[in-house]
Design a protein around this motif. Sequence first.
Motif, mmCIF file in Angstrom:
data_model
loop_
_atom_site.group_PDB
_atom_site.id
_atom_site.type_symbol
_atom_site.label_atom_id
_atom_site.label_comp_id
_atom_site.label_asym_id
_atom_site.label_seq_id
_atom_site.Cartn_x
_atom_site.Cartn_y
_atom_site.Cartn_z
ATOM 1 N N VAL A 56 48.987 58.246 -8.154
ATOM 2 C CA VAL A 56 48.359 57.029 -7.334
ATOM 3 C C VAL A 56 49.577 56.379 -6.353
ATOM 4 O O VAL A 56 49.148 55.541 -5.541
ATOM 5 C CB VAL A 56 47.811 56.207 -7.963
ATOM 6 C CG1 VAL A 56 48.626 55.060 -8.950
ATOM 7 C CG2 VAL A 56 46.708 55.323 -7.552
ATOM 8 N N THR A 102 44.547 60.108 -5.538
ATOM 9 C CA THR A 102 43.783 59.035 -5.738
ATOM 10 C C THR A 102 43.867 58.727 -7.118
ATOM 11 O O THR A 102 44.238 59.809 -7.984
ATOM 12 C CB THR A 102 42.047 59.159 -5.376
ATOM 13 O OG1 THR A 102 41.746 60.379 -5.970
ATOM 14 C CG2 THR A 102 42.000 59.311 -3.809
ATOM 15 N N TYR A 135 40.752 54.590 -6.035
ATOM 16 C CA TYR A 135 41.813 53.920 -5.217
ATOM 17 C C TYR A 135 42.768 55.055 -4.505
ATOM 18 O O TYR A 135 43.130 55.971 -5.307
ATOM 19 C CB TYR A 135 42.559 53.022 -6.119
ATOM 20 C CG TYR A 135 43.690 52.112 -5.275
ATOM 21 C CD1 TYR A 135 43.104 51.291 -4.638
ATOM 22 C CD2 TYR A 135 44.723 52.673 -5.242
ATOM 23 C CE1 TYR A 135 44.222 50.491 -3.794
ATOM 24 C CE2 TYR A 135 45.893 51.823 -4.570
ATOM 25 C CZ TYR A 135 45.540 50.915 -3.743
ATOM 26 O OH TYR A 135 46.399 50.250 -3.168
ATOM 27 N N ARG A 136 42.646 54.738 -3.196
ATOM 28 C CA ARG A 136 43.893 55.475 -2.508
ATOM 29 C C ARG A 136 44.841 54.446 -1.734
ATOM 30 O O ARG A 136 44.099 53.548 -1.222
ATOM 31 C CB ARG A 136 43.110 56.462 -1.387
ATOM 32 C CG ARG A 136 44.218 57.293 -0.680
ATOM 33 C CD ARG A 136 43.522 58.099 0.540
ATOM 34 N NE ARG A 136 42.555 58.877 0.046
ATOM 35 C CZ ARG A 136 42.743 59.982 -0.626
ATOM 36 N NH1 ARG A 136 43.958 60.606 -0.688
ATOM 37 N NH2 ARG A 136 41.574 60.850 -0.836
#
Length: 476
Positions: A26, A32, A231-232
């Motif tokens: 991440v 991600t 999440y990216r």
Amino acid sequence: MTSPSGPSALIASAPGKVLITGGYLVLFRNHTGVVLATTSRFYTRIRKSPNPAQSEIRIVAPQFSDGVWVYTVARASNQINQSPQQPRNPFVQTAIETVLAYVSTFGTTGEQDPLDLLNDGLEITIVAHNDFYSQRDELRRRQLPLTTQSLSSLTQFAPTGKPISQVHKTGLGSSAAMTTSLVAALANFLLRQRVDNGVVDKLAQLCHCIAQGKIGSGFDIAAAVWGSHIYRRFDPAVLEPATTGNGADGHVIRKIIESNEWNHQIEPFSLPRYFVLKLAEVDAGSNTPSMVSKVLAWRKRDPILAEKIWIELDEANNGISQALSRLSKLSNSLRPAYDKVVIICACSLSHEWEAMSLDDPVLEDIKSIFVEIHQKFQTARSLLREMATAADVPIEPPSQTYLLDACMDVPGVIMAGVPGAGGYDAIFCITLGEQSAKEVEERVWKKWSESSIAPLLAGVGKTGVEVGTDDGAIGM
């Protein structure tokens, strides 16, 4: 809350985090991670000082023996000063400095300059749910066992009786949750209107990076603001202007917050129905920053092997998140069939699910997704261990592997792993229903002799940052 004179008191809260996939990966924008927000939260209450002192901001964290910071604000420059005799807290100080600088660029709001609310001083109180800090010493003092029942008997926001530097944290992202709640409270209070969560996110990301002295991935702040999601990360370049000596320049900060170069992606995510998150603190320790730096050094040293492992790990992680998302949808659209599969799988070991025959194509299709999640997570664990060996970093050390495998030998456990960067000090389990979660604690954690396992009370939270004026419900 939106009157020209501003609210008399305001409270903001933000959750902790658990990264269940995407550890290390991440950090890079082409990967991600799935991050879950917790029910355990930080709370920041802000109000006009009951003992007016011009341009003074008094912050109290009553859970610590040294949790008092008093700052005076030079209104001409909006710089803050602190007595050299007081302890320093870079996260608190950076949040105060950054928000004041940002707010100062708005000039006037309605009938008042936003910073006129500093004229008689502000009082800020910060507290956190007990899960953020190890309660081992307190339970030992009370001669209580390390169980959820014992933890539930403690007072809410229990004092640690120690200075912050001596308190052992449990890895739920305390600095990110605290920073987010403080930024949200102060920005909303001074601007006298509901500040958009996107602004809170960017301000908190900026504050956290300046306080840490580096630009991290930002998933912990994102979880504190947005709740559970896939999440990216953002391009680190967006924050560089404020990390090169211009962190207190309000116009630089506002330009960053309003920049179109923010490109992190937040995809809403929730665990499927009946999935239960169970967390524990393990009585050992690991230094996450040094582990991350070692892994990144290994990537430079052996890029071919590193890329091979990361590609395979990314495929496994994406497979897990996609399968969980599919299952979440099916848990609503095919509720009766989904419920049947949960009941069946909750009574069996996860490695037995694939061989089970359910004699119904719909049930088999749903079951196959449970199997896929379990198998891909086991693959991800194996790849993390391979990476750990190559980089000489204890991501899932043998003692943790032994413990996690024991957890997987409880019926209804679909996933068991080390969160985030891994190490010796925490584990998580995801189970099908509360009964399986209880059995993990009773059958494994209570009886574990190789190390001391302390459960946490936190589960998966439903929200990110919240702002309001009623603080009576949380006992502040």
